[in-house]
Enzyme design. Structure first.
Site, PDB file in Angstrom:
ATOM      1  N   LEU A   1       0.856  -1.180   0.000  1.00  0.00           N
ATOM      2  CA  LEU A   1       0.000   0.000   0.000  1.00  0.00           C
ATOM      3  C   LEU A   1       0.894   1.233   0.000  1.00  0.00           C
ATOM      4  O   LEU A   1       1.754   1.389   0.870  1.00  0.00           O
ATOM      5  CB  LEU A   1      -0.899   0.020   1.241  1.00  0.00           C
ATOM      6  N   ASN A   2       0.690   2.081  -0.991  1.00  0.00           N
ATOM      7  CA  ASN A   2       1.456   3.309  -1.103  1.00  0.00           C
ATOM      8  C   ASN A   2       0.811   4.377  -0.221  1.00  0.00           C
ATOM      9  O   ASN A   2      -0.161   5.023  -0.612  1.00  0.00           O
ATOM     10  CB  ASN A   2       1.514   3.767  -2.560  1.00  0.00           C
TER      11      ASN A   2
ATOM     12  N   PHE B   1       7.683   6.305  11.716  1.00  0.00           N
ATOM     13  CA  PHE B   1       8.009   7.538  11.021  1.00  0.00           C
ATOM     14  C   PHE B   1       8.353   8.641  12.021  1.00  0.00           C
ATOM     15  O   PHE B   1       7.899   8.627  13.169  1.00  0.00           O
ATOM     16  CB  PHE B   1       6.830   7.995  10.156  1.00  0.00           C
TER      17      PHE B   1
ATOM     18  N   ARG C   1       1.809  13.803   8.174  1.00  0.00           N
ATOM     19  CA  ARG C   1       1.600  14.073   6.744  1.00  0.00           C
ATOM     20  C   ARG C   1       0.966  12.874   6.038  1.00  0.00           C
ATOM     21  O   ARG C   1       0.124  13.041   5.143  1.00  0.00           O
ATOM     22  CB  ARG C   1       2.941  14.429   6.088  1.00  0.00           C
TER      23      ARG C   1
ATOM     24  N   ALA D   1      18.227  10.629  12.696  1.00  0.00           N
ATOM     25  CA  ALA D   1      19.328  10.018  13.443  1.00  0.00           C
ATOM     26  C   ALA D   1      19.266   8.509  13.285  1.00  0.00           C
ATOM     27  O   ALA D   1      18.222   7.945  12.954  1.00  0.00           O
ATOM     28  CB  ALA D   1      19.260  10.397  14.927  1.00  0.00           C
TER      29      ALA D   1
ATOM     30  N   ASP E   1      17.970   0.737  19.154  1.00  0.00           N
ATOM     31  CA  ASP E   1      16.877   0.140  18.386  1.00  0.00           C
ATOM     32  C   ASP E   1      16.261  -1.047  19.112  1.00  0.00           C
ATOM     33  O   ASP E   1      15.030  -1.178  19.210  1.00  0.00           O
ATOM     34  CB  ASP E   1      17.386  -0.316  17.014  1.00  0.00           C
TER      35      ASP E   1
END
Length: 385
Positions: free
Chosen positions: A72-73, A97, A104, A138, A163
């Site tokens: 899915l774009n 994100f 956005r 980063a 992470d």
């Protein structure tokens, strides 16, 4: 056999690369139906990290077993209704994100939970959704540098500590939110900053500082003390000594014939001399000879294994911690849950399924979400899926 703990939970995974993949791997191994939502123009960038045996990155394969994939774009204006249809059948959505990008794309917590109040929205991002660094780019080395970990470690570690810490904290947050929803019927927003996850590793090293004392470091685990160190052996290999408690240090000193070292365990001025003597002694035998010499002695002395040795260690073999499937080798998630008797404690280990091909489950999942073949064909023609 009882169902897997998360067998009734569906997770939509919008994340890319390591932290989100490791988080959803834990959930998948606990039985959740994890659906990766990937860009049709190449998918998760993790698919292409070398080495790429058979066309798919080795890193992607080990991090994305037991998951499904749809395309899915998210940048398409037609993506939102498709995501809504799939999200209506899900319990959790995870994205990684930066906050302005999530807003956005319309996948931030405020946007999605307004339409899906029972959904648990989890965000793994760099610096959180507020503060002067919120939109800053980063990677793990930057989070380690800013959080002070590189000062403590004194080198660049080959492990993405921030992470992985973020992934484990996010897993705990999601499970807590699922439990809360069972009681309230309402979803939640879970946010984990990789920077703050890296900072959390300082809890012990910075303990004295946090308590208002002058010393910056806590326990003597930085290689400055002989009782907790790595030593080179005669064959240029290494052993690790973790004799922090007095009883282990006493056992070590007794075995090497240096009882005079026992009362000096934490005497700062004595450490250079003791370290020199122990280093010289360790150079007189091979690694395996030292391990054999300390067999049966509770001194916390172990070999420093290579990666191959670590994966074939007798303890790993006995616990079936490494699983082979379809020609690949996988590390199992180190969470074991027993619902029945202890005799059945391994029965609920999740079967391993290979990482999915890009978009392999798009049609099945979108059809189940009420998007018929004609609409899917149109979406595919326009590059939405």
């Amino acid at each position: 056999m009882a169902p897997a703990p998360l067998s009734n939970v569906r997770v939509l995974d919008l994340t890319r690369l390591l932290p989100g993949a490791q988080l959803t791997l834990v959930l998948a191994d606990l039985g959740a139906d994890v659906v990766k939502i990937e860009d049709p123009r190449g998918g998760d960038p993790g698919r292409h990290l070398p080495p790429v045996p058979g066309g798919t990155s080795a890193y992607f394969q080990v991090l994305n077993r037991n998951k499904r994939s749809i395309t899915l774009n998210l940048r398409s204006p037609d993506a939102a209704p498709v995501l809504d249809a799939v999200l209506a059948q899900a319990d959790v959505i995870v994205e990684s994100f930066r906050p302005p990008t999530a807003q956005r794309l319309g996948v931030d917590a405020a946007t999605l939970r307004a339409r899906h109040p029972r959904v648990i929205h989890a965000s793994i991002n760099g610096f959180g959704d507020a503060g002067p660094s919120a939109a800053q780019a980063a990677h793990d080395i930057n989070f380690q540098a800013i959080s002070g970990l590189l000062t403590v470690e004194k080198q660049v570690p080959p492990i993405l500590i921030g992470d992985i810490g973020a992934a484990m904290n996010a897993a705990a947050g999601i499970l807590a939110a699922l439990y809360q929803r069972e009681r309230t019927g309402v979803g939640a927003a879970v946010e984990v900053s990789i920077h703050e996850a890296a900072l959390s590793w300082l809890l012990v090293p910075a303990a004295r500082r946090l308590m208002g004392q002058a010393a910056a470091l806590g326990l003597p685990v930085d290689g400055s003390h002989a009782c907790y160190n790595i030593y080179t052996t005669a064959d240029d290999r290494h052993v690790a000594l973790g004799a922090l408690e007095a009883k282990f240090w006493e056992a070590f000193c007794g075995r090497i014939g240096r009882p005079d070292f026992v009362p000096l365990q934490y005497v700062e001025d004595a450490q250079p001399r003791i370290l020199d003597d122990v280093c010289a002694l360790m150079r007189t035998r091979t690694r395996d000879d030292w391990v054999a010499f300390f067999n049966g002695v509770e001194a916390c002395l172990t070999p420093v294994n290579s990666v191959d040795e670590a994966l074939s260690d007798p303890q790993v073999v006995a616990r079936a911690t490494v699983t082979r499937h379809g020609g690949s080798t996988y590390l199992t998630t180190p969470i074991r849950i027993t619902a029945g008797s202890n005799d059945d404690r391994h029965a609920e280990r999740i079967d391993v399924h290979a990482a999915p091909a890009l978009g392999a489950h798009t049609d099945d999942l979108l059809e189940a979400a009420g998007i018929d073949a004609v609409v899917r064909a149109d979406l595919r023609a326009r590059g939405v899926i």
